[in-house]
Design an enzyme around this catalytic site. Structure first.
Site, PDB file in Angstrom:
ATOM      1  N   LYS A   1      62.355   9.502  49.606  1.00 46.82           N
ATOM      2  CA  LYS A   1      61.650  10.781  49.811  1.00 46.82           C
ATOM      3  C   LYS A   1      62.483  11.877  49.165  1.00 46.82           C
ATOM      4  O   LYS A   1      63.658  12.071  49.516  1.00 46.82           O
ATOM      5  CB  LYS A   1      61.480  11.020  51.311  1.00 46.82           C
ATOM      6  CG  LYS A   1      60.694  12.262  51.654  1.00 46.82           C
ATOM      7  CD  LYS A   1      60.290  12.237  53.126  1.00 46.82           C
ATOM      8  CE  LYS A   1      59.468  13.447  53.504  1.00 46.82           C
ATOM      9  NZ  LYS A   1      58.925  13.366  54.848  1.00 46.82           N
TER      10      LYS A   1
ATOM     11  N   GLU B   1      64.585  14.987  59.314  1.00 50.15           N
ATOM     12  CA  GLU B   1      64.056  13.844  58.549  1.00 50.15           C
ATOM     13  C   GLU B   1      64.835  12.578  58.856  1.00 50.15           C
ATOM     14  O   GLU B   1      64.332  11.472  58.718  1.00 50.15           O
ATOM     15  CB  GLU B   1      64.154  14.115  57.039  1.00 50.15           C
ATOM     16  CG  GLU B   1      63.303  15.258  56.557  1.00 50.15           C
ATOM     17  CD  GLU B   1      61.845  14.853  56.334  1.00 50.15           C
ATOM     18  OE1 GLU B   1      61.543  13.655  56.438  1.00 50.15           O
ATOM     19  OE2 GLU B   1      61.022  15.753  56.085  1.00 50.15           O
TER      20      GLU B   1
ATOM     21  N   ASP C   1      53.904  15.876  64.723  1.00 52.75           N
ATOM     22  CA  ASP C   1      52.992  15.884  63.569  1.00 52.75           C
ATOM     23  C   ASP C   1      52.390  14.494  63.367  1.00 52.75           C
ATOM     24  O   ASP C   1      52.313  14.002  62.237  1.00 52.75           O
ATOM     25  CB  ASP C   1      53.768  16.331  62.316  1.00 52.75           C
ATOM     26  CG  ASP C   1      52.839  16.713  61.172  1.00 52.75           C
ATOM     27  OD1 ASP C   1      51.643  16.958  61.432  1.00 52.75           O
ATOM     28  OD2 ASP C   1      53.309  16.753  60.016  1.00 52.75           O
TER      29      ASP C   1
ATOM     30  N   ASP D   1      57.606  10.356  58.835  1.00 50.53           N
ATOM     31  CA  ASP D   1      57.679  11.789  58.533  1.00 50.53           C
ATOM     32  C   ASP D   1      58.089  12.635  59.756  1.00 50.53           C
ATOM     33  O   ASP D   1      57.242  13.217  60.447  1.00 50.53           O
ATOM     34  CB  ASP D   1      56.336  12.287  57.960  1.00 50.53           C
ATOM     35  CG  ASP D   1      56.461  13.718  57.453  1.00 50.53           C
ATOM     36  OD1 ASP D   1      57.582  14.270  57.484  1.00 50.53           O
ATOM     37  OD2 ASP D   1      55.436  14.287  57.042  1.00 50.53           O
TER      38      ASP D   1
HETATM   39  N1  LIG Z   1      58.323   4.666  53.196  1.00 55.05           N
HETATM   40  C1  LIG Z   1      57.202   4.857  52.493  1.00 55.05           C
HETATM   41  N2  LIG Z   1      56.616   3.828  51.852  1.00 55.05           N
HETATM   42  C2  LIG Z   1      55.472   4.017  51.146  1.00 55.05           C
HETATM   43  N3  LIG Z   1      54.851   5.217  51.014  1.00 55.05           N
HETATM   44  C3  LIG Z   1      55.398   6.288  51.627  1.00 55.05           C
HETATM   45  C4  LIG Z   1      56.594   6.160  52.411  1.00 55.05           C
HETATM   46  N4  LIG Z   1      56.898   7.375  52.929  1.00 55.05           N
HETATM   47  C5  LIG Z   1      55.935   8.210  52.499  1.00 55.05           C
HETATM   48  N5  LIG Z   1      55.032   7.586  51.711  1.00 55.05           N
HETATM   49  C6  LIG Z   1      53.866   8.193  51.032  1.00 55.05           C
HETATM   50  O1  LIG Z   1      54.220   9.512  50.651  1.00 55.05           O
HETATM   51  C7  LIG Z   1      53.350  10.480  51.264  1.00 55.05           C
HETATM   52  C8  LIG Z   1      54.124  11.757  51.582  1.00 55.05           C
HETATM   53  O2  LIG Z   1      55.179  11.463  52.504  1.00 55.05           O
HETATM   54  P1  LIG Z   1      55.460  12.407  53.738  1.00 55.05           P
HETATM   55  O3  LIG Z   1      54.250  12.463  54.608  1.00 55.05           O
HETATM   56  O4  LIG Z   1      56.705  11.941  54.372  1.00 55.05           O
HETATM   57  O5  LIG Z   1      55.642  13.802  52.989  1.00 55.05           O
HETATM   58  P2  LIG Z   1      55.590  15.271  53.569  1.00 55.05           P
HETATM   59  O6  LIG Z   1      55.613  16.218  52.428  1.00 55.05           O
HETATM   60  O7  LIG Z   1      56.653  15.437  54.597  1.00 55.05           O
HETATM   61  O8  LIG Z   1      54.160  15.268  54.250  1.00 55.05           O
HETATM   62  P3  LIG Z   1      53.437  16.503  55.003  1.00 55.05           P
HETATM   63  O9  LIG Z   1      52.572  17.165  53.974  1.00 55.05           O
HETATM   64  O10 LIG Z   1      52.649  15.794  56.072  1.00 55.05           O
HETATM   65  O11 LIG Z   1      54.528  17.378  55.535  1.00 55.05           O
HETATM   66  C9  LIG Z   1      52.798   9.759  52.478  1.00 55.05           C
HETATM   67  O12 LIG Z   1      51.553  10.291  52.868  1.00 55.05           O
HETATM   68  C10 LIG Z   1      52.676   8.330  51.967  1.00 55.05           C
HETATM   69  O13 LIG Z   1      51.503   8.193  51.189  1.00 55.05           O
END
Ligand SMILES: Nc1ncnc2c1ncn2[C@@H]1O[C@H](COP(=O)(O)OP(=O)(O)OP(=O)(O)O)[C@@H](O)[C@H]1O
Length: 514
Positions: free
Chosen positions: A185, A206, A306, A329
């Protein structure tokens, strides 16, 4: 027969002889049972040929079996505190405590027998659950990862408002074709913090899941703060979050935090969009894992704040079957279940539509505190609609509900013909959080549906015998039946380790009270 097989068979014979000898002792006398693993082997070899589906014959043979093996443990009634200790440390201390208890009191009530059975069952469950957890959550050590240059980034897996996630693998010159088995991430860092510690502190939530490893919580291994490298498709996906060296108009800092995780197949939301709503059993398996995740978060004193289907990641088998569902997340999470909400500038959490009523309606004030103890549970309750009905009434559909103003009577049935599930979800979504069951009770109720607790349609009385038989059934299932299905085994183990008569009784009430 190999030497190993001969030894195993001999071991079983010895265990059987010990058991038989133990059972020949006059009732009420303390005797030494073989260790739980050996009892398990005996149970396994005795029960395996019995067909499960043949309801009554299975139950009667099980009843007979439990009488012959676990139940005659001559442990007199244990005082409550001893029972609690025995439950937490079942395997090493149960026999000792039983022995002490023998001198303190002599009674053979129903309760004592249930206690004794629980202790024995917990000892088994502990053993098996540890093994299955280890299978699921293999320890991977990334402690010497110091820089993102040691990682090779593959295609982007997804993007949210705060981060982009890429598949990745450890750079290896010996194994250039290694699969991309990790996810990284890349957090969007718009702050001017020059110091790596400050960046790490800014994004610290996180990393909360790395503190505890659990079947239903995303596996987060490690984080590093580093300079942002050139990443595939970054200028199309998140141009605004890039530093100026990659995009003249970018607002991002040069360095940010990278969080290393397990790679999953995708989100629950995507799965529901492509495959449609889940069937009853598959849905219950996902729902119970989410509830189990909420139980764990509560125990760790963490409020996720969330939970939504975009933040539930799934691990699928090769033929597409959902194996594991994890909560991910933790960007909005809180390291406490209570928040002093003294100013409107304080964040209440993520998505407003899925904020529980007590959170969304909280007004700032010097004496205002938000209780998050049952708010994640509420959010999981709304996701149950997505799982079983295909849409979430709190953000879509013709009769859209507002979490701040809805009334309990406006909630639709979640699925036709499954009245117990409807009752459970309605209770989880009660407007008044004091009327919701605890996460542990809700999860227990879900397991009772998943693993066929005998729930009658009419007003039926719950007896200890019913509980005892069900628990034994689960124990045997854990030991014999679910060898191939590691998720099932891990779930069973997790549940058997923490279940108790009070939770099961309360869960039964939730399911049967109209
Ligand atoms: N460990 C993982 N393996 C595969 N795909 C992942 C993983 N972590 C996240 N993703 C993909 O990446 C996307 C974004 O991740 P995440 O939700 O953590 O981001 P964010 O920017 O914090 O989201 P939000 O907009 O909800 O704050 C997820 O919706 C998922 O599709």
């Amino acid at each position: 027969m190999s030497m190993k097989q001969v030894l195993v068979s001999l071991n079983r014979q010895v265990a059987r002889v010990k058991l038989v000898n133990a059972l020949r002792q006059p009732p009420g006398r303390i005797f030494c049972l073989p260790p739980p693993t050996q009892i398990a082997q005996v149970i396994q070899s005795t029960v395996q040929p019995v067909s499960y589906s043949a309801g009554s014959s299975f139950l009667s043979s099980l009843r007979d079996l439990t009488r012959r093996t676990l139940f005659p443990i001559a442990v007199p009634r244990m005082p409550g505190w001893m029972h609690r200790v025995a439950r937490s440390y079942a395997r090493p201390v149960a026999p000792l405590l039983g022995f002490i208890a023998a001198f303190l009191q002599e009674s053979k009530t129903e309760e004592f027998r249930t206690n004794a059975a629980f202790v024995a069952v917990h000892a088994e469950a502990n053993e098996f659950s540890k093994k299955s957890m280890a299978h699921f959550l293999p320890k991977r050590d990334f402690s010497d990862l110091l820089s993102v240059s040691e990682l090779e980034f593959g295609r982007p897996l997804g993007k949210g408002c705060n981060a982009a996630v890429y598949e990745a693998r450890m750079r290896s010159y010996f194994e250039p074709e290694k699969p991309y088995d990790l996810a990284v991430k890349v957090l969007f860092n718009y702050s001017n913090n020059a110091d790596a510690d400050e960046v790490a502190q800014f994004f610290e939530t996180e990393l909360l899941p790395s503190r505890f490893r659990h079947l239903s919580i995303v596996d987060v291994f490690r984080s590093v703060v580093d300079l942002i490298p050139e990443l595939p498709q970054s200028s199309e996906l998140f141009p605004g979050a890039l530093p100026q060296k990659y995009n003249n108009e970018g607002l991002g800092a040069n360095h940010t935090m990278f969080v290393l995780m397990n790679k999953y197949s995708g989100t629950l939301r995507d799965r529901l969009l492509t495959h449609g709503r889940c069937g009853y059993r598959e849905g219950l398996t996902i729902f119970s894992q989410l509830l189990e995740g909420v139980v764990k978060l509560g125990k760790e004193n963490v409020a996720h704040r969330d939970i939504k289907s975009d933040n539930i990641l799934l691990a699928n088998s090769e033929d597409g079957e959902v194996l594991r569902a994890v909560v991910s997340d933790f960007g909005c999470s809180l390291n406490s279940l209570r928040l002093h909400y003294f100013s409107s500038h304080i964040s209440k959490g993520g998505n407003r539509a899925l904020m529980a009523p007590e959170v969304v309606n909280a007004k700032p004030g010097i004496l205002s505190f938000i209780d998050y103890g049952r708010s994640d549970l509420w959010a999981v309750g709304t996701i149950a609609y997505e799982i079983f009905k295909g849409f979430n009434p709190f953000f879509e559909g013709v009769f859209k509900l507002d979490s701040g103003t809805y009334d309990d009577s406006q909630l639709l049935d979640i699925t036709e013909g499954h009245e117990f599930l409807n009752r459970l979800v309605r209770r989880v979504l009660r407007r008044d959080y004091r009327q919701r069951p605890s996460p542990a009770v809700a999860a227990t109720a879900c397991y009772m549906l998943l693993w066929d607790f005998p729930l009658g349609d009419k007003e039926q009385v719950l007896t200890l015998e019913m509980i005892r038989l069900w628990i034994m059934q689960l124990c045997v299932k854990l030991i014999c039946e679910s060898r191939e299905n590691a998720v099932q085994r891990a779930l069973l183990g997790t549940f058997l380790r923490r279940c108790n008569v009070a939770d099961i009784t309360e869960a039964w009430r939730v399911l049967t009270t109209v």
